[in-house]
Design an enzyme around this catalytic site. Structure first.
Site, PDB file in Angstrom:
ATOM      1  N   LYS B  52       0.869  -1.202   0.243  1.00  0.00           N
ATOM      2  CA  LYS B  52       0.239   0.139   0.061  1.00  0.00           C
ATOM      3  C   LYS B  52       0.838   1.339  -0.164  1.00  0.00           C
ATOM      4  O   LYS B  52       0.221   2.425  -0.289  1.00  0.00           O
ATOM      5  CB  LYS B  52      -0.815   0.279   1.178  1.00  0.00           C
ATOM      6  CG  LYS B  52      -1.914  -1.103   1.219  1.00  0.00           C
ATOM      7  CD  LYS B  52      -3.348  -0.579   0.749  1.00  0.00           C
ATOM      8  CE  LYS B  52      -4.464  -1.653   0.857  1.00  0.00           C
ATOM      9  NZ  LYS B  52      -5.675  -1.233   0.301  1.00  0.00           N
ATOM     10  N   SER B  77      -8.781   1.073   8.861  1.00  0.00           N
ATOM     11  CA  SER B  77      -8.321   0.394   9.800  1.00  0.00           C
ATOM     12  C   SER B  77      -6.894  -0.504   9.495  1.00  0.00           C
ATOM     13  O   SER B  77      -6.283  -1.278  10.455  1.00  0.00           O
ATOM     14  CB  SER B  77      -9.270  -0.451  10.420  1.00  0.00           C
ATOM     15  OG  SER B  77      -9.594  -1.548   9.394  1.00  0.00           O
TER      16      SER B  77
END
Lengths: 315, 315
Positions: B52, B77
């Protein structure tokens, strides 16, 4: 002394076709957290998942044709069993492995998976030795001891040799100590290939025979044996003690809680699987930062063969 | 289409100083067990422990000076929260991260550790969006969506580009699909850098929105959401669906039991720590060997950020 610079160089060339030159990992977040400069030699990525293949392969490759015909034998519940089974498979010879009935089924299966003949015995030293002796008498196989063997120690010494080649300006190497095969090989390799390279050892408080032996100058038993580092429960031999006391800078004791904290750090930050025994050198470094700050420190991560069902006891 | 071959090349150059070119691992025992030829792209060793950072870094680096002054914001989250917090730290800008109260404390701590301002909200989509909107209104920070964002997708596409450069004769790449940021980037990167390279996706049965969306041609919700692969519970956006349906060879469903078996295989044989979401592509390959035998198959291991206390539920 039979183990020389030349014999370690020969061993490295001899075993090269069968093993990996394992990667050396660094981890910025661990270095920043603790103000250290650590280099992890990842023998968990080695063939059979542990450094033991170095010694097992080196010893097996030097059998005479007559010995090869009769195969190799040992008793072990751990990585040496897999190492010898794998070496025998590579050479197309027989391996007879005595394993205590307490061995995890997954390890028995792994050894059988390499084609070795496994004999299960009672979980005590006497049963292991007598069962092995019976097999050696019957088959003529050559017993290859997990660490009280010059060819095995010579093979283990190739690990620190690789590390020095990869990081020529390394200052310190830290290895765990169980029976002392890896540690004595590391001491000799450091001494031959980078004189002045310091070697420290980490030892669990719950298997503290080496630190006592170093103090008294003779092979001592641990006062008690109870540690998460189940690969380090064995005691030194006279052969390994002699080498270690000539070369080791110090043996540093760590508790099981310190081992678990180091284990967690490696799992969480480095994302690799190591055995609890491998976390012992890192635990020793974190406990004694003054010895290691400002130095390039190599840590040998010895293996990654864990029973995943144990995770729940560790984390 | 804004995402071009040139824009992916620019992204790769732009993010290069901040990320790792992650290693590609092979594993002889897995290949031999299943008769496959697999290449694992280890984004678990990436900065922040997941791919990511590629998208988060690429998007953050293209903010205008005015936008940089006000910082970035998102709700997450998981790994996107860490990616944006890390990117902001690298650029010396503010990051506002909305995290649901169900987030593991270890992830909240990691995000705060990068210096981001964390706002905890109720664990539902409405609360996440309204809390984020309030922060964006107040601070003027730029919202960077975890996947419904061209710059993020472009960043994720750099992963397959690296894989093609490392293994030019690769035949197939398999990625997991959640919101589709990685999968759409992988589709585009494959198409631009190795036309004809097939891209398959693995999706959990317990979050089967993408396979339904591909069938109907519009964004669908999963019939139910319940899977060990907690990184893949999000649904495609129109943007990611459009790219995926133009390029993906197929989306293969796997059960949680199949995911767990693949996860165990990676832990036991490869000695590396991956998130359950990463085991989904391998599970899909093992379930459909006919599609992959005789081919060089790249598998993207997306990340390794796991809560170690979860191990007891998996193994």
């Amino acid at each position: 002394m039979k183990i020389t610079k030349a014999s370690i160089e020969s061993a490295a060339a001899r075993i090269a076709p069968y093993i990996h030159t394992t990667p050396i990992m660094t981890n910025k977040s661990i270095n920043e957290l603790y103000g250290l400069d650590l280099y992890f030699k990842c023998e968990n990525f080695q063939k059979i998942g542990a450094f033991k293949i170095r010694g097992g392969m080196n010893a097996s490759l030097q059998l005479t044709p007559e010995q090869m015909e009769k195969g190799v034998a040992t008793h072990s519940s751990g990585n040496h069993a897999q190492a010898l089974a794998f070496a025998a498979k590579m050479l197309g010879i027989k391996a007879y492995i005595v394993m205590p009935e307490s061995s995890p089924q997954v390890k028995v299966n792994a050894v059988r998976g390499y084609g070795a003949e496994v004999t299960i015995c009672a979980s005590n030293q006497a049963a292991r030795e007598s069962t092995l002796q019976e097999i050696v008498d019957r088959t003529g196989a050559t017993f290859i001891h997990p660490y009280d063997n010059d060819e095995v120690i010579t093979g283990q010494a190739t690990c620190v040799k690789e590390m020095i080649e990869a990081i020529p300006d390394i200052d310190i190497v830290v290895a765990p100590v169980g029976g002392g095969g890896l540690l004595s090989g590391t001491c000799l390799g450091a001494n031959y290939f980078k004189p002045g390279l310091k070697v420290y050892a980490g030892e669990p408080e719950g298997a503290a025979d080496a630190v006592l032996s170093l103090q008294s100058g003779k092979v001592e038993k641990a006062p008690f044996v109870n540690t998460i580092a189940d690969g380090l429960m064995t005691t030194l031999s006279e052969r390994t003690l002699e080498i270690i006391q000539a070369h080791v800078a110090d043996i540093l004791l760590v508790s099981d809680d310190e081992i678990k904290a180091a284990l967690r750090l490696v799992y969480e930050r480095m994302k690799i699987i190591i055995e609890p025994s491998c976390a012992v050198p890192l635990a020793a470094v974190l406990k004694n930062p003054g010895l290691f700050k400002g130095k390039k420190v190599g840590i040998i991560l010895t293996g990654g063969n864990v029973d995943l069902s144990k995770f729940k006891d560790w984390f």
